[in-house]
Design a protein around this motif. Structure first.
Motif, PDB file in Angstrom:
ATOM      1  N   GLY A  91       0.809  -1.209   0.000  1.00 24.71           N
ATOM      2  CA  GLY A  91       0.000   0.000   0.000  1.00 24.71           C
ATOM      3  C   GLY A  91       0.840   1.257   0.000  1.00 24.71           C
ATOM      4  O   GLY A  91       1.981   1.263  -0.479  1.00 24.71           O
ATOM      5  N   GLU A  92       0.301   2.324   0.567  1.00 22.53           N
ATOM      6  CA  GLU A  92       0.991   3.611   0.537  1.00 22.53           C
ATOM      7  C   GLU A  92       0.801   4.333   1.856  1.00 22.53           C
ATOM      8  O   GLU A  92       0.172   3.828   2.779  1.00 22.53           O
ATOM      9  N   GLY A  93       1.364   5.540   1.933  1.00 20.35           N
ATOM     10  CA  GLY A  93       1.193   6.358   3.126  1.00 20.35           C
ATOM     11  C   GLY A  93       2.231   6.109   4.196  1.00 20.35           C
ATOM     12  O   GLY A  93       1.905   6.026   5.380  1.00 20.35           O
ATOM     13  N   TYR A  94       3.524   6.053   3.811  1.00 22.85           N
ATOM     14  CA  TYR A  94       4.588   5.748   4.767  1.00 22.85           C
ATOM     15  C   TYR A  94       5.364   7.009   5.149  1.00 22.85           C
ATOM     16  O   TYR A  94       5.574   7.908   4.340  1.00 22.85           O
ATOM     17  N   ASP A  95       5.781   7.038   6.412  1.00 14.54           N
ATOM     18  CA  ASP A  95       6.497   8.192   6.961  1.00 14.54           C
ATOM     19  C   ASP A  95       8.003   7.970   7.044  1.00 14.54           C
ATOM     20  O   ASP A  95       8.765   8.931   7.114  1.00 14.54           O
ATOM     21  N   LEU A  96       8.423   6.713   7.073  1.00 20.70           N
ATOM     22  CA  LEU A  96       9.837   6.370   7.116  1.00 20.70           C
ATOM     23  C   LEU A  96      10.031   5.108   6.285  1.00 20.70           C
ATOM     24  O   LEU A  96       9.383   4.089   6.545  1.00 20.70           O
ATOM     25  N   ILE A  97      10.893   5.194   5.279  1.00 25.14           N
ATOM     26  CA  ILE A  97      11.149   4.058   4.381  1.00 25.14           C
ATOM     27  C   ILE A  97      12.647   3.796   4.349  1.00 25.14           C
ATOM     28  O   ILE A  97      13.442   4.704   4.088  1.00 25.14           O
ATOM     29  N   VAL A  98      13.021   2.552   4.631  1.00 30.06           N
ATOM     30  CA  VAL A  98      14.423   2.134   4.573  1.00 30.06           C
ATOM     31  C   VAL A  98      14.611   1.289   3.318  1.00 30.06           C
ATOM     32  O   VAL A  98      13.996   0.224   3.183  1.00 30.06           O
ATOM     33  N   VAL A  99      15.437   1.754   2.401  1.00 34.84           N
ATOM     34  CA  VAL A  99      15.709   1.047   1.152  1.00 34.84           C
ATOM     35  C   VAL A  99      16.993   0.244   1.338  1.00 34.84           C
ATOM     36  O   VAL A  99      18.095   0.792   1.334  1.00 34.84           O
ATOM     37  N   ASP A 100      16.840  -1.062   1.509  1.00 34.62           N
ATOM     38  CA  ASP A 100      17.994  -1.922   1.805  1.00 34.62           C
ATOM     39  C   ASP A 100      17.800  -3.297   1.164  1.00 34.62           C
ATOM     40  O   ASP A 100      18.118  -4.321   1.767  1.00 34.62           O
ATOM     41  N   GLY A 101      17.252  -3.304  -0.049  1.00 32.87           N
ATOM     42  CA  GLY A 101      16.987  -4.564  -0.727  1.00 32.87           C
ATOM     43  C   GLY A 101      18.048  -4.868  -1.771  1.00 32.87           C
ATOM     44  O   GLY A 101      19.237  -4.936  -1.470  1.00 32.87           O
ATOM     45  N   ASP A 102      17.602  -5.070  -2.998  1.00 30.23           N
ATOM     46  CA  ASP A 102      18.490  -5.314  -4.128  1.00 30.23           C
ATOM     47  C   ASP A 102      19.433  -4.121  -4.270  1.00 30.23           C
ATOM     48  O   ASP A 102      19.000  -2.985  -4.453  1.00 30.23           O
TER      49      ASP A 102
END
Length: 260
Positions: free
Chosen positions: A184-195
């Motif tokens: 879904g959507e509506g995030y306040d903090l996103i950690v990008v640590d994937g590929d």
């Protein structure tokens, strides 16, 4: 010099065996982190934040199974800076972690956010396919000897004190349409640590910007790490393409971005 017994004890507690990265730190490392943390977050005295975060890192790796991926400076930087930047307003935050490995970092982020009084719900996206999946760096198994599974992540959430009522795990790849629909959507903090490939990070950044709330913080792991050149390339490409993200700063090898 330390007696041999003391050196052995320190090595067993903080050394690199079974986790890749030595957890011992130097005064120079701490001073460098403090300067970056001050510049990125504006916190006046970064040293207490760094000391407390270091204790969190050591405690979690002793308490949980598996490990937290990343150098000691990078883990401290992420765990210290993200809670200071996130959630300037009131109310519960929605947090998304793209790529979790064993979930130990997510447990640490949960603890750090609560230290600053920031209630939150946590969503984790990861394929959880037994080993750490990176196209450019496949391994037969993890140095810790622990498999990357949902059971492991859920156990570490309990060991780390995460309220499981506020935890959601979405298994799959962040680029899959079905996974994105579930998240879904509506995030306040996103950690990008994937590929960590250039293409993978670019796709995750584009998605993160689509699902982030106004004022959100996006953390990009391993930015500027020479072992993962695709991360910086992807972020630089994304920002050149008309992104609304503003670079708040870099702490160790993590970039912190904010959205208007």
């Amino acid at each position: 010099m330390q007696p041999a017994r003391d050196q052995t004890t320190t090595e067993l507690l903080l050394g690199s065996v079974a986790r890749l990265n030595d957890r011992r730190v130097s005064a120079e490392q701490i001073d460098h982190l403090a300067a970056q943390l001050h510049t990125t977050t504006g916190v006046v005295d970064p040293y207490p934040h760094i000391a407390q975060t270091y204790r969190t890192l050591v405690d979690l790796e002793l308490r949980c199974v598996g490990r937290i991926a990343g150098t000691t400076s990078n883990v401290i930087g992420k765990l210290a800076a993200a809670p200071l930047l996130a959630g300037a307003g009131s109310g519960s935050l929605r947090v998304l972690e793209i790529g979790t490995l064993f979930g130990v970092f997510a447990a640490g982020l949960h603890r750090q956010l609560l230290r600053y009084g920031k209630e939150h719900d946590l969503t984790i996206v990861d394929p959880l396919e037994s080993i750490q999946l990176q196209p450019e760096r496949e391994r037969a198994g993890d140095p810790s000897g622990t498999p990357v599974t949902e059971a492991t992540v859920r156990a570490n959430m309990r060991f780390g004190g995460v309220d499981t009522e506020r935890l959601r795990i979405v298994r799959g790849f962040s680029t899959d349409a079905e996974v994105q629909e579930q998240v879904g959507e509506g995030y306040d903090l996103i950690v990008v640590d994937g590929d960590h490939s250039r293409a993978g990070v670019f796709k995750d950044l584009r998605w993160a910007e689509e699902i982030a709330n106004p004022g959100a913080v996006v953390v990009v792991d391993d930015y500027g790490d020479p072992g993962w050149p695709g991360v910086a390339e992807a972020l630089d490409d994304h920002r050149k393409g008309g992104s609304r993200m503003r670079l708040a700063g870099v702490v160790a090898t993590s970039a912190f971005l904010t959205l208007p």
